[in-house]
Design a protein around this motif. Structure first.
Motif, PDB file in Angstrom:
ATOM      1  N   ASN A   9       0.847  -1.188   0.000  1.00  0.00           N
ATOM      2  CA  ASN A   9       0.000   0.000   0.000  1.00  0.00           C
ATOM      3  C   ASN A   9       0.886   1.243   0.000  1.00  0.00           C
ATOM      4  OD1 ASN A   9      -2.252   1.671   0.179  1.00  0.00           O
ATOM      5  ND2 ASN A   9      -2.308   1.553   2.415  1.00  0.00           N
ATOM      6  N   PRO A  10       1.572   1.513  -1.127  1.00  0.00           N
ATOM      7  CA  PRO A  10       2.560   2.595  -1.165  1.00  0.00           C
ATOM      8  C   PRO A  10       1.942   3.974  -0.959  1.00  0.00           C
ATOM      9  CG  PRO A  10       2.151   1.745  -3.372  1.00  0.00           C
ATOM     10  CD  PRO A  10       1.448   0.816  -2.417  1.00  0.00           C
ATOM     11  N   GLN A  11       2.610   4.768  -0.102  1.00  0.00           N
ATOM     12  CA  GLN A  11       2.155   6.129   0.154  1.00  0.00           C
ATOM     13  C   GLN A  11       2.936   7.139  -0.704  1.00  0.00           C
ATOM     14  OE1 GLN A  11      -0.498   6.600   2.372  1.00  0.00           O
ATOM     15  NE2 GLN A  11      -0.486   4.367   2.242  1.00  0.00           N
ATOM     16  N   ILE A  12       3.855   6.628  -1.518  1.00  0.00           N
ATOM     17  CA  ILE A  12       4.642   7.503  -2.388  1.00  0.00           C
ATOM     18  C   ILE A  12       3.884   7.724  -3.704  1.00  0.00           C
ATOM     19  CG2 ILE A  12       6.802   6.651  -1.430  1.00  0.00           C
ATOM     20  CD1 ILE A  12       7.136   5.028  -4.057  1.00  0.00           C
ATOM     21  N   LYS A  13       4.307   8.763  -4.437  1.00  0.00           N
ATOM     22  CA  LYS A  13       3.784   8.983  -5.776  1.00  0.00           C
ATOM     23  C   LYS A  13       4.580   8.091  -6.716  1.00  0.00           C
ATOM     24  CE  LYS A  13       2.685  12.626  -9.092  1.00  0.00           C
ATOM     25  NZ  LYS A  13       2.769  14.089  -9.401  1.00  0.00           N
ATOM     26  N   ALA A  14       4.026   6.928  -7.033  1.00  0.00           N
ATOM     27  CA  ALA A  14       4.771   5.898  -7.758  1.00  0.00           C
ATOM     28  C   ALA A  14       4.757   6.123  -9.260  1.00  0.00           C
ATOM     29  CB  ALA A  14       4.201   4.524  -7.428  1.00  0.00           C
ATOM     30  N   ARG A  53      16.962   5.672  -6.364  1.00  0.00           N
ATOM     31  CA  ARG A  53      15.933   6.673  -6.024  1.00  0.00           C
ATOM     32  C   ARG A  53      14.716   6.016  -5.395  1.00  0.00           C
ATOM     33  NH1 ARG A  53      17.525   9.198 -10.943  1.00  0.00           N
ATOM     34  NH2 ARG A  53      15.854   8.112 -12.071  1.00  0.00           N
ATOM     35  N   PHE A  54      14.391   4.814  -5.873  1.00  0.00           N
ATOM     36  CA  PHE A  54      13.258   4.069  -5.326  1.00  0.00           C
ATOM     37  C   PHE A  54      13.462   3.777  -3.845  1.00  0.00           C
ATOM     38  CE2 PHE A  54      11.460  -0.100  -4.203  1.00  0.00           C
ATOM     39  CZ  PHE A  54      10.121   0.108  -4.500  1.00  0.00           C
ATOM     40  N   ALA A  55      14.665   3.319  -3.485  1.00  0.00           N
ATOM     41  CA  ALA A  55      14.968   3.029  -2.080  1.00  0.00           C
ATOM     42  C   ALA A  55      14.856   4.294  -1.234  1.00  0.00           C
ATOM     43  CB  ALA A  55      16.368   2.425  -1.953  1.00  0.00           C
ATOM     44  N   ARG A  56      15.317   5.414  -1.772  1.00  0.00           N
ATOM     45  CA  ARG A  56      15.265   6.669  -1.033  1.00  0.00           C
ATOM     46  C   ARG A  56      13.834   7.165  -0.835  1.00  0.00           C
ATOM     47  NH1 ARG A  56      20.525   9.466  -3.999  1.00  0.00           N
ATOM     48  NH2 ARG A  56      22.089   8.382  -2.722  1.00  0.00           N
ATOM     49  N   LYS A  57      12.970   6.875  -1.792  1.00  0.00           N
ATOM     50  CA  LYS A  57      11.565   7.264  -1.651  1.00  0.00           C
ATOM     51  C   LYS A  57      10.912   6.570  -0.454  1.00  0.00           C
ATOM     52  CE  LYS A  57      10.433   8.456  -6.459  1.00  0.00           C
ATOM     53  NZ  LYS A  57       9.589   8.125  -7.639  1.00  0.00           N
ATOM     54  N   PHE A  58      11.451   5.417  -0.090  1.00  0.00           N
ATOM     55  CA  PHE A  58      10.924   4.684   1.065  1.00  0.00           C
ATOM     56  C   PHE A  58      11.713   5.000   2.335  1.00  0.00           C
ATOM     57  CE2 PHE A  58       8.753   2.404  -2.229  1.00  0.00           C
ATOM     58  CZ  PHE A  58       7.592   1.955  -1.635  1.00  0.00           C
ATOM     59  N   GLY A  59      12.585   6.012   2.268  1.00  0.00           N
ATOM     60  CA  GLY A  59      13.263   6.489   3.464  1.00  0.00           C
ATOM     61  C   GLY A  59      14.610   5.857   3.754  1.00  0.00           C
ATOM     62  N   PHE A  60      15.223   5.182   2.768  1.00  0.00           N
ATOM     63  CA  PHE A  60      16.506   4.526   2.983  1.00  0.00           C
ATOM     64  C   PHE A  60      17.611   5.228   2.197  1.00  0.00           C
ATOM     65  CE2 PHE A  60      14.968   0.961   5.376  1.00  0.00           C
ATOM     66  CZ  PHE A  60      13.651   0.850   4.976  1.00  0.00           C
ATOM     67  N   ASP A  65      20.386  -0.778   2.512  1.00  0.00           N
ATOM     68  CA  ASP A  65      19.567  -0.562   3.708  1.00  0.00           C
ATOM     69  C   ASP A  65      18.129  -1.020   3.475  1.00  0.00           C
ATOM     70  OD1 ASP A  65      21.719   0.537   5.047  1.00  0.00           O
ATOM     71  OD2 ASP A  65      21.221   2.582   4.451  1.00  0.00           O
ATOM     72  N   PHE A  66      17.609  -0.705   2.288  1.00  0.00           N
ATOM     73  CA  PHE A  66      16.246  -1.109   1.938  1.00  0.00           C
ATOM     74  C   PHE A  66      16.123  -2.635   1.947  1.00  0.00           C
ATOM     75  CE2 PHE A  66      12.167  -0.792  -0.133  1.00  0.00           C
ATOM     76  CZ  PHE A  66      12.093  -1.929  -0.927  1.00  0.00           C
ATOM     77  N   LYS A  67      17.086  -3.324   1.341  1.00  0.00           N
ATOM     78  CA  LYS A  67      17.026  -4.780   1.252  1.00  0.00           C
ATOM     79  C   LYS A  67      17.181  -5.443   2.616  1.00  0.00           C
ATOM     80  CE  LYS A  67      20.168  -5.355  -1.977  1.00  0.00           C
ATOM     81  NZ  LYS A  67      21.030  -6.079  -2.943  1.00  0.00           N
ATOM     82  N   ILE A  68      18.007  -4.861   3.482  1.00  0.00           N
ATOM     83  CA  ILE A  68      18.165  -5.400   4.838  1.00  0.00           C
ATOM     84  C   ILE A  68      16.837  -5.322   5.589  1.00  0.00           C
ATOM     85  CG2 ILE A  68      19.208  -4.969   7.100  1.00  0.00           C
ATOM     86  CD1 ILE A  68      21.771  -4.175   5.608  1.00  0.00           C
ATOM     87  N   ALA A  69      16.184  -4.172   5.482  1.00  0.00           N
ATOM     88  CA  ALA A  69      14.900  -3.993   6.169  1.00  0.00           C
ATOM     89  C   ALA A  69      13.847  -4.952   5.622  1.00  0.00           C
ATOM     90  CB  ALA A  69      14.424  -2.553   6.021  1.00  0.00           C
ATOM     91  N   LEU A  70      13.832  -5.139   4.304  1.00  0.00           N
ATOM     92  CA  LEU A  70      12.876  -6.056   3.697  1.00  0.00           C
ATOM     93  C   LEU A  70      13.156  -7.493   4.125  1.00  0.00           C
ATOM     94  CD1 LEU A  70      10.539  -6.640   1.791  1.00  0.00           C
ATOM     95  CD2 LEU A  70      12.167  -6.659  -0.113  1.00  0.00           C
TER      96      LEU A  70
END
Length: 284
Positions: A9-14, A53-60, A65-70
């Motif tokens: 449920n992405p809250q970003i402008k995808a 840029r995609f990872a940064r849109k989710f705050g990473f 960092d994004f993959k570790i969290a996932l």
């Protein structure tokens, strides 16, 4: 909120490329977490920069960092499970269940550390130190957590109180002022008594905080500060979900941050309260 839920449920402008990446990570699970940026770019037919840029849109800061969290969110799941927690089998051994619980709890704390929002914790501790009274409110199992939090924080010299009965909650909500902090512990954020209390405390001008797993709940709409935690669920008979460990983790973090903020005075007060409690057993 967990990465899986944010992807679903992405809250970003995808953009079109973002949607490709969302589908890629949801479809591939842990396999995607072990893929290089080159592999992800090739599979999605997009550039390396777009992936970053995609990872940064989710705050990473980075894709890593994004993959570790996932990966932490996926926890013990294998490549084919895609979001289904490891089930507890009624016929399995105690040792097997213990290993599953250990893995689930490790994942739970890892998720909470990702979701918690450290700025919120820092802001909350400052509000607590400056408050006249700090009220912890919780119903049912959340009430036990609220009581533990109030007792622990009171021992370092803060006027912390806890109420878990619906009548007491509303009584003290009616007497709260803009010099006070009200902290609600509620996994779902939908407990009617707590929502009514938060509405009243908000009108009174008190600082409202929720320690919760939900940002779309009625309680969340009244909060000034939200400290998020993860919840783990696993199948046992009709299912089971628990968040106590993650809330205890948050309470301990708040407690330690308060000691760091107050300094020697808090340490001295903690020792004095400990001495007073020990004197009770010595007098028996």
């Amino acid at each position: 909120m967990s990465i899986l839920r944010r992807l679903s449920n992405p809250q970003i402008k995808a953009s079109k490329s973002d949607n490709k990446l969302i589908h890629y990570f949801l479809a591939n699970g842990l396999k995607a977490c072990s893929s290089s940026i080159s592999e992800i770019s090739a599979d999605c037919d997009i550039s390396h920069a777009t992936v970053t840029r995609f990872a940064r849109k989710f705050g990473f800061e980075t894709l890593k960092d994004f993959k570790i969290a996932l990966a932490q969110d996926l926890g013990a799941q294998d490549n084919d499970s895609h979001g289904k927690r490891t089930a507890i089998n009624l016929k399995e051994s105690c040792e097997t269940t213990a290993q599953k619980l250990l893995q689930l709890n490790q994942t739970l704390l890892s998720q909470t550390a990702v979701e918690i929002g450290f700025e919120s914790v820092t802001k909350l501790t400052r509000e607590i130190v400056g408050a006249r009274h700090v009220f912890f409110f919780g119903i049912g199992s959340s009430g036990y957590l609220a009581r533990d939090a109030a007792r622990k924080i009171a021992r370092i010299g803060i006027d912390a109180r806890c109420y878990t009965d619906s009548h007491e909650i509303m009584t003290h909500s009616a007497m709260i002022t803009n010099q006070d902090v009200a902290i609600y512990i509620s996994n779902s954020g939908q407990t009617p008594e707590l929502v009514k209390s938060a509405a009243l405390c908000s009108k009174k001008g008190a600082m409202i905080c929720a320690i919760t797993a939900e940002t779309t709940s009625p309680l969340y709409s009244f909060t000034d500060i939200t400290v998020l935690h993860a919840v783990h669920d696993y199948d046992l008979a009709q299912g089971y979900a628990d968040s106590r460990l993650s809330v205890f983790f948050i309470i301990d973090l708040i407690y330690i941050e308060l000691i760091k903020l107050i300094g020697e005075k808090a340490i001295k007060q903690k020792q004095e309260t400990q001495d007073a409690i020990e004197s009770l057993s010595n007098s028996d």
